[in-house]
Scaffold this active site. Structure first.
Site, PDB file in Angstrom:
ATOM      1  N   SER A  93      58.237 -91.312  62.837  1.00 26.75           N
ATOM      2  CA  SER A  93      58.682 -90.148  62.066  1.00 26.75           C
ATOM      3  C   SER A  93      57.934 -88.904  62.535  1.00 26.75           C
ATOM      4  CB  SER A  93      58.432 -90.371  60.578  1.00 26.75           C
ATOM      5  OG  SER A  93      57.076 -90.120  60.288  1.00 26.75           O
ATOM      6  N   LYS A  94      58.338 -87.786  61.970  1.00 30.39           N
ATOM      7  CA  LYS A  94      57.745 -86.491  62.331  1.00 30.39           C
ATOM      8  C   LYS A  94      56.232 -86.481  62.156  1.00 30.39           C
ATOM      9  CE  LYS A  94      61.372 -83.280  61.165  1.00 30.39           C
ATOM     10  NZ  LYS A  94      61.860 -82.673  59.957  1.00 30.39           N
ATOM     11  N   ARG A  95      55.799 -87.251  61.193  1.00 28.58           N
ATOM     12  CA  ARG A  95      54.386 -87.383  60.910  1.00 28.58           C
ATOM     13  C   ARG A  95      53.591 -87.779  62.173  1.00 28.58           C
ATOM     14  NH1 ARG A  95      52.497 -91.862  58.819  1.00 28.58           N
ATOM     15  NH2 ARG A  95      54.519 -92.875  58.827  1.00 28.58           N
TER      16      ARG A  95
END
Ligand code: GLU
Length: 478
Positions: A251-253
């Site tokens: 994910s973007k994380r």
């Protein structure tokens, strides 16, 4: 053979989807297959034209060419699902009249309540078939209440569904375990993904469906529909998911997940293609930086591992740096130039700028790094990095600064500064090696590392050189 990439235009192209697109492309090239681009835009609220456009642009940028698609047409169109509603409608009628589907009048609230009961009992929700056998009167009564029906597919019990998956091996599902009769057309008339995807795959003559493992649980539903309609089922290959470095869903994380951001930051499409193309399998030689042709010639679905692949952001960056370094200078310069321009670091003397870029390009991992790297050639004063500032505050460094200051006020001038300053400081102070070079570099560039001083000095010019020494003198050694 025919393959397809079927993005939903609800955002930017995610690297996970780009990987699917790339592997389909390797397959196309390997087997001379036809590549179909199908836009799955039935989620009217989230699908946008801008997203479709950006996905097409990103695919093109990556070097993926499709043979049939919404922009170029083909014999099996239309290639946007939103333009195929008539086709789906026809099949819905077939399923309804053959008794494989029925109208369901259960409301969202009723279904939610049943779901809640199942959840409380720790059981998966299975639609109990409430509307399977409604009489005409019952249907009328519901319609009089204003209820708009969905269309549900009737899942017959006791059917074994065997997927001979080209990556996962044999995967067996039982029709009892797929959640009961499922909705194929929503009450607003919009058909759902699981239903239309198999219609499109068969109508578009897709021979191999290569997609993410997240779609594996959907496959038995798609197969049941195909069986009910008497349509052939394509060959499936489900690729293991991409995980972040901490082994959770990517994910973007974790870092950049959007292809367009990689593009904006100055990654090279060849590098991203290479990286995505080799995720989850390896070449026999163990090589990692390889041209598309080599990926194609060695590619086989069966070589893709069964377990998840980790998306290694650092490795991608490294790969990019290798591609960037191998670019011919003019190409690299063209790639760097927009970043230079945006940072207002252009110069009236373009030849000088080219020399500067050539001096530092080896330190760039991605094209946007050029701004940081050429920064040291601009401005009368430099911004000191923390470690450089620390060093310049030491006693030995101050000796170097003082010596340089005295030299530019005596024997060092525009003609000899680049060749003689260091030697003269050495003579004056008795310092040598690191003790001499590091403070000198810090004083002139504001950093402890960078290109060779021999290369920097002639390009910097005497005026900047002298001004920086003056500045350093007044700041650290006065
Ligand atoms: N539109 C689906 C998605 O973006 C692709 C479905 C498929 O490949 O079957 O996940």
């Amino acid at each position: 053979m025919r393959v397809r990439f079927a993005p939903s235009p609800t955002g930017f192209l995610h690297v996970g989807n780009a990987r699917t697109a790339v592997l389909n492309y390797l397959f196309k090239k390997k087997y001379n297959a036809t590549y179909i681009l199908r836009i799955e835009d039935t989620d009217m609220e989230r699908s946008t034209k801008e997203s479709e456009e950006s996905i097409l642009n990103d695919l093109t940028w990556l070097g993926i060419q499709w043979d049939e698609g919404p922009d170029c047409g083909g014999n099996f169109g239309p290639y946007r699902q939103s333009e195929r509603f008539d086709i789906y409608h026809e099949y819905t009628e077939k399923l309804l009249s053959s008794g494989n589907a029925y109208h369901c009048y259960c409301t969202q609230e009723e279904l939610d309540a049943q779901r809640k009961i199942a959840a409380e009992a720790n059981k998966p929700f299975i639609y109990p078939g409430t509307c399977r056998n409604l009489t005409l009167e019952q249907k009328k009564a519901f319609e009089n209440q204003g209820r708009k029906p969905t269309v549900r597919f009737k899942v017959k019990e006791g059917i074994t569904l065997t997927i001979d998956d080209q990556i996962k091996g044999t995967v067996i599902f039982n029709s009892e375990n797929i959640g009961g009769d499922f909705i194929i057309v929503r009450s607003d008339g919009v058909p759902v993904y699981n239903y239309i995807v198999i219609i499109d795959d068969t109508l578009m003559n897709v021979s191999h469906v290569i997609r993410g493992e997240d779609h594996l649980p959907n496959t038995p539903k798609q197969m049941l529909i195909a069986m009910a309609l008497g349509l052939p089922v394509p060959t499936y290959a489900h690729m293991p998911l991409l995980l972040g470095p901490d082994r959770t869903k990517l994910s973007k994380r974790h870092g950049i997940t959007s292809v367009s951001v990689y593009r904006e930051q100055g990654y090279l499409p060849e590098a991203l293609f290479n990286y995505l193309g080799l995720l989850g399998w390896t070449l026999e030689s163990g090589e990692e930086i390889v041209p598309v042709e080599k990926l194609v010639s060695e590619f086989e679905l069966s070589k893709i591992g069964k377990s998840s692949a980790i998306f290694d952001f650092q490795k991608l960056k490294w790969m990019n740096s290798v591609y960037l370094r191998n670019l011919p200078f003019e190409k690299a310069f063209d790639l760097f130039y927009p970043y230079i321009e945006k940072a207002h670091l252009t110069a009236s003397d373009n030849e000088w700028l080219k020399k500067v870029v050539d001096t530092v390009r080896g330190n760039c991992e991605i094209a946007s790094d050029i701004v940081k790297e050429i920064g040291l050639f601009f401005g009368d004063t430099v911004e000191f990095e923390e470690d450089a500032e620390e060093l310049l505050s030491t006693h030995e460094a101050q000796t170097v600064i003082r010596a340089a200051y005295e030299l530019i006020h005596s024997t060092i001038n525009a003609h000899n500064y680049s060749t003689e300053t260091l030697g003269s400081i050495k003579q004056k102070t008795g310092l040598k090696g690191k003790m001499l070079f590091m403070p000198f570099r810090a004083m002139i560039t504001g950093r402890l590392h960078g290109p060779e001083l021999d290369k920097i000095l002639p390009l910097l010019g005497y005026d900047r050189f002298a001004t920086r020494i003056e500045y350093c003198y007044s700041r650290f050694a006065k």
